[in-house]
Scaffold this motif. Sequence first.
Motif, PDB file in Angstrom:
ATOM      1  N   UNK A  48       0.780  -1.230   0.000  1.00  0.00           N
ATOM      2  CA  UNK A  48       0.000   0.000   0.000  1.00  0.00           C
ATOM      3  C   UNK A  48       0.818   1.288   0.000  1.00  0.00           C
ATOM      4  N   UNK A  49       2.134   1.199   0.102  1.00  0.00           N
ATOM      5  CA  UNK A  49       2.940   2.402   0.027  1.00  0.00           C
ATOM      6  C   UNK A  49       3.077   2.808  -1.429  1.00  0.00           C
ATOM      7  N   UNK A  50       2.792   4.061  -1.730  1.00  0.00           N
ATOM      8  CA  UNK A  50       2.877   4.500  -3.130  1.00  0.00           C
ATOM      9  C   UNK A  50       4.309   4.389  -3.649  1.00  0.00           C
ATOM     10  N   UNK A  61      -2.371   4.637   8.786  1.00  0.00           N
ATOM     11  CA  UNK A  61      -2.115   5.240   7.470  1.00  0.00           C
ATOM     12  C   UNK A  61      -2.410   4.251   6.350  1.00  0.00           C
ATOM     13  N   UNK A  62      -1.992   3.001   6.523  1.00  0.00           N
ATOM     14  CA  UNK A  62      -2.230   1.984   5.503  1.00  0.00           C
ATOM     15  C   UNK A  62      -3.713   1.655   5.381  1.00  0.00           C
ATOM     16  N   UNK A  63      -4.430   1.675   6.492  1.00  0.00           N
ATOM     17  CA  UNK A  63      -5.871   1.450   6.460  1.00  0.00           C
ATOM     18  C   UNK A  63      -6.576   2.543   5.665  1.00  0.00           C
ATOM     19  N   UNK A  82      -5.344   4.249   3.177  1.00  0.00           N
ATOM     20  CA  UNK A  82      -5.071   4.008   1.760  1.00  0.00           C
ATOM     21  C   UNK A  82      -5.929   2.865   1.241  1.00  0.00           C
ATOM     22  N   UNK A  83      -6.001   1.765   2.003  1.00  0.00           N
ATOM     23  CA  UNK A  83      -6.782   0.595   1.575  1.00  0.00           C
ATOM     24  C   UNK A  83      -8.269   0.940   1.467  1.00  0.00           C
ATOM     25  N   UNK A  84      -8.783   1.716   2.400  1.00  0.00           N
ATOM     26  CA  UNK A  84     -10.195   2.097   2.342  1.00  0.00           C
ATOM     27  C   UNK A  84     -10.480   3.011   1.151  1.00  0.00           C
ATOM     28  N   UNK A  85      -9.534   3.873   0.822  1.00  0.00           N
ATOM     29  CA  UNK A  85      -9.696   4.745  -0.343  1.00  0.00           C
ATOM     30  C   UNK A  85      -9.706   3.918  -1.631  1.00  0.00           C
ATOM     31  N   UNK A  86      -8.830   2.927  -1.716  1.00  0.00           N
ATOM     32  CA  UNK A  86      -8.787   2.066  -2.901  1.00  0.00           C
ATOM     33  C   UNK A  86     -10.060   1.220  -3.002  1.00  0.00           C
ATOM     34  N   UNK A  87     -10.534   0.732  -1.865  1.00  0.00           N
ATOM     35  CA  UNK A  87     -11.766  -0.055  -1.848  1.00  0.00           C
ATOM     36  C   UNK A  87     -12.943   0.795  -2.339  1.00  0.00           C
ATOM     37  N   UNK A  88     -13.011   2.036  -1.892  1.00  0.00           N
ATOM     38  CA  UNK A  88     -14.089   2.934  -2.317  1.00  0.00           C
ATOM     39  C   UNK A  88     -13.998   3.218  -3.807  1.00  0.00           C
ATOM     40  N   UNK A  89     -12.788   3.352  -4.335  1.00  0.00           N
ATOM     41  CA  UNK A  89     -12.624   3.616  -5.767  1.00  0.00           C
ATOM     42  C   UNK A  89     -13.177   2.456  -6.587  1.00  0.00           C
ATOM     43  N   UNK A  90     -12.872   1.227  -6.197  1.00  0.00           N
ATOM     44  CA  UNK A  90     -13.353   0.062  -6.942  1.00  0.00           C
ATOM     45  C   UNK A  90     -14.873  -0.077  -6.833  1.00  0.00           C
ATOM     46  N   UNK A  91     -15.442   0.347  -5.714  1.00  0.00           N
ATOM     47  CA  UNK A  91     -16.889   0.291  -5.533  1.00  0.00           C
ATOM     48  C   UNK A  91     -17.605   1.179  -6.548  1.00  0.00           C
ATOM     49  N   UNK A  92     -16.980   2.270  -6.937  1.00  0.00           N
ATOM     50  CA  UNK A  92     -17.598   3.224  -7.864  1.00  0.00           C
ATOM     51  C   UNK A  92     -17.429   2.853  -9.336  1.00  0.00           C
ATOM     52  N   UNK A  93     -16.703   1.809  -9.651  1.00  0.00           N
ATOM     53  CA  UNK A  93     -16.449   1.450 -11.048  1.00  0.00           C
ATOM     54  C   UNK A  93     -17.640   0.733 -11.665  1.00  0.00           C
TER      55      UNK A  93
END
Length: 90
Positions: free
Chosen positions: A10-12, A59-61, A63-74
């Motif tokens: 999860x680290x950019x 911090x990692x949580x 990032x993971x929650x933001x990525x999860x939300x992005x996939x939910x909107x696809x």
Amino acid sequence: MQLANYKLKYTPSNKAGFAIAKSRINSTHKWVEYSLDIHDMQKLLISTKNFNEKYALMDLLEIAERKKAWHYRQENFCASTASRLLQAVL
């Protein structure tokens, strides 16, 4: 999974020029993957006593929650399939 593995995941990183078409990503499966990681990181957050690890996990949580939300909107996300997969694993 250990904290170091989550940091790697999860680290950019700077992957300039690397792009995957959105249509090739299975958002349902990625959403389930991130949900499982979030579940495991929350358990690890509760069990760890080291404050530095707790802050790193928070911090990692995020990032993971933001990525999860992005996939939910696809467009290719299927909530019923994701729910079934998540319930089968948990």
